[in-house]
Design a protein around this motif. Structure first.
Motif, PDB file in Angstrom:
ATOM      1  N   VAL A  89       0.813  -1.210   0.000  1.00 31.00           N
ATOM      2  CA  VAL A  89       0.000   0.000   0.000  1.00 31.00           C
ATOM      3  C   VAL A  89       0.849   1.265   0.000  1.00 31.00           C
ATOM      4  CG1 VAL A  89      -2.006  -1.082   1.071  1.00 31.00           C
ATOM      5  CG2 VAL A  89      -0.276  -0.001   2.505  1.00 31.00           C
ATOM      6  N   TRP A  90       2.097   1.176   0.441  1.00 31.02           N
ATOM      7  CA  TRP A  90       2.958   2.358   0.467  1.00 31.02           C
ATOM      8  C   TRP A  90       3.205   2.906  -0.941  1.00 31.02           C
ATOM      9  CZ3 TRP A  90       3.146   4.663   4.861  1.00 31.02           C
ATOM     10  CH2 TRP A  90       3.009   3.923   6.023  1.00 31.02           C
ATOM     11  N   VAL A 113      -7.811  -2.644  -1.141  1.00 30.51           N
ATOM     12  CA  VAL A 113      -7.131  -1.868  -0.109  1.00 30.51           C
ATOM     13  C   VAL A 113      -8.202  -1.131   0.681  1.00 30.51           C
ATOM     14  CG1 VAL A 113      -5.587   0.098   0.274  1.00 30.51           C
ATOM     15  CG2 VAL A 113      -5.018  -1.610  -1.468  1.00 30.51           C
ATOM     16  N   ARG A 114      -8.079  -1.150   1.976  1.00 37.20           N
ATOM     17  CA  ARG A 114      -9.069  -0.458   2.811  1.00 37.20           C
ATOM     18  C   ARG A 114      -9.113   1.017   2.442  1.00 37.20           C
ATOM     19  NH1 ARG A 114      -7.306  -1.947   8.648  1.00 37.20           N
ATOM     20  NH2 ARG A 114      -6.144  -0.173   7.970  1.00 37.20           N
ATOM     21  N   PRO A 116      -9.910   3.915   4.004  1.00 38.13           N
ATOM     22  CA  PRO A 116      -9.227   4.947   4.803  1.00 38.13           C
ATOM     23  C   PRO A 116      -7.712   4.964   4.581  1.00 38.13           C
ATOM     24  CG  PRO A 116     -10.830   3.803   6.160  1.00 38.13           C
ATOM     25  CD  PRO A 116     -10.736   3.041   4.858  1.00 38.13           C
ATOM     26  N   VAL A 117      -7.102   3.792   4.462  1.00 34.17           N
ATOM     27  CA  VAL A 117      -5.665   3.702   4.196  1.00 34.17           C
ATOM     28  C   VAL A 117      -5.364   4.265   2.808  1.00 34.17           C
ATOM     29  CG1 VAL A 117      -3.745   2.084   3.842  1.00 34.17           C
ATOM     30  CG2 VAL A 117      -5.357   1.739   5.733  1.00 34.17           C
ATOM     31  N   PHE A 118      -6.158   3.860   1.834  1.00 37.73           N
ATOM     32  CA  PHE A 118      -6.013   4.369   0.473  1.00 37.73           C
ATOM     33  C   PHE A 118      -6.093   5.889   0.459  1.00 37.73           C
ATOM     34  CE2 PHE A 118      -8.218   6.113  -3.173  1.00 37.73           C
ATOM     35  CZ  PHE A 118      -7.390   5.721  -4.210  1.00 37.73           C
ATOM     36  N   LEU A 120      -5.728   8.158   2.872  1.00 41.59           N
ATOM     37  CA  LEU A 120      -4.639   8.818   3.588  1.00 41.59           C
ATOM     38  C   LEU A 120      -3.357   8.841   2.758  1.00 41.59           C
ATOM     39  CD1 LEU A 120      -3.513  10.106   6.184  1.00 41.59           C
ATOM     40  CD2 LEU A 120      -2.929   7.793   6.925  1.00 41.59           C
ATOM     41  N   LEU A 121      -2.959   7.684   2.224  1.00 37.99           N
ATOM     42  CA  LEU A 121      -1.714   7.619   1.473  1.00 37.99           C
ATOM     43  C   LEU A 121      -1.791   8.387   0.152  1.00 37.99           C
ATOM     44  CD1 LEU A 121      -0.742   3.903   2.132  1.00 37.99           C
ATOM     45  CD2 LEU A 121       0.310   5.958   3.096  1.00 37.99           C
ATOM     46  N   THR A 122      -2.914   8.274  -0.521  1.00 35.68           N
ATOM     47  CA  THR A 122      -3.075   8.964  -1.797  1.00 35.68           C
ATOM     48  C   THR A 122      -3.108  10.477  -1.594  1.00 35.68           C
ATOM     49  OG1 THR A 122      -4.278   7.064  -2.668  1.00 35.68           O
ATOM     50  CG2 THR A 122      -4.516   9.113  -3.859  1.00 35.68           C
ATOM     51  N   THR A 124      -1.818  12.164   0.827  1.00 34.43           N
ATOM     52  CA  THR A 124      -0.490  12.605   1.245  1.00 34.43           C
ATOM     53  C   THR A 124       0.423  12.792   0.036  1.00 34.43           C
ATOM     54  OG1 THR A 124      -0.709  11.506   3.389  1.00 34.43           O
ATOM     55  CG2 THR A 124       1.528  12.009   2.637  1.00 34.43           C
TER      56      THR A 124
END
Length: 145
Positions: A89-90, A113-114, A116-118, A120-122, A124
């Motif tokens: 996911v990184w 991919v969950r 919220p994780v998606f 946040l990383l996207t 950012t």
């Protein structure tokens, strides 16, 4: 307000599979004196939501992988899955990249991919891209007023 909404729209489109260049509009609006951090916020939000649309389509479209018209064949899907599993996911921090970034967000949806994780990383990665562009335009102003 129209300028900010226009930037949001072009940034949204630029994050989808449609060809659009939000950086040009972003830099142009900066050059005409619009509020830098407001431009950054609108562009980042639009680009992130466009990526979220790709994620949604990827997640939804996966249910049709056995159909003839599915855009990725079985071997291609397995290759994408292996690549994504290798980098994880990184890799979504690179969703801003002009080549492959849009596909990466689509694949993230297919790989479930969950969200919220998606998000946040996207967000950012995309926010950092527009911040760098903001800095480059500001530096350029010093040399070409």
């Amino acid at each position: 307000m129209d300028a900010y909404l226009g930037l949001f729209a072009i940034s949204f489109l630029a994050a989808t599979l449609l060809p659009a260049y939000s950086e040009v509009v972003f830099a142009g609006l900066l050059a005409t004196g619009h509020a830098p951090w407001a431009l950054w916020a609108w562009a980042t939000a639009g680009n992130t939501l466009g990526a979220a649309l790709n994620w949604t389509i990827g997640r939804w479209l996966l249910r049709f992988q056995d159909r003839r018209w599915f855009p990725v064949n079985g071997a291609g899907l397995k290759t994408a899955q292996r690549w994504f599993q290798r980098w994880g996911v990184w890799s979504l921090l690179l969703a801003w990249a002009p080549v492959g970034g849009d596909a990466l967000t689509f694949i993230a949806g297919m790989m479930r991919v969950r969200f919220p994780v998606f998000l946040l990383l996207t967000a950012t990665g995309k926010g950092l891209r527009y911040a760098v562009l903001l800095g480059l335009v500001e530096i350029g102003r010093q040399f070409w007023p």
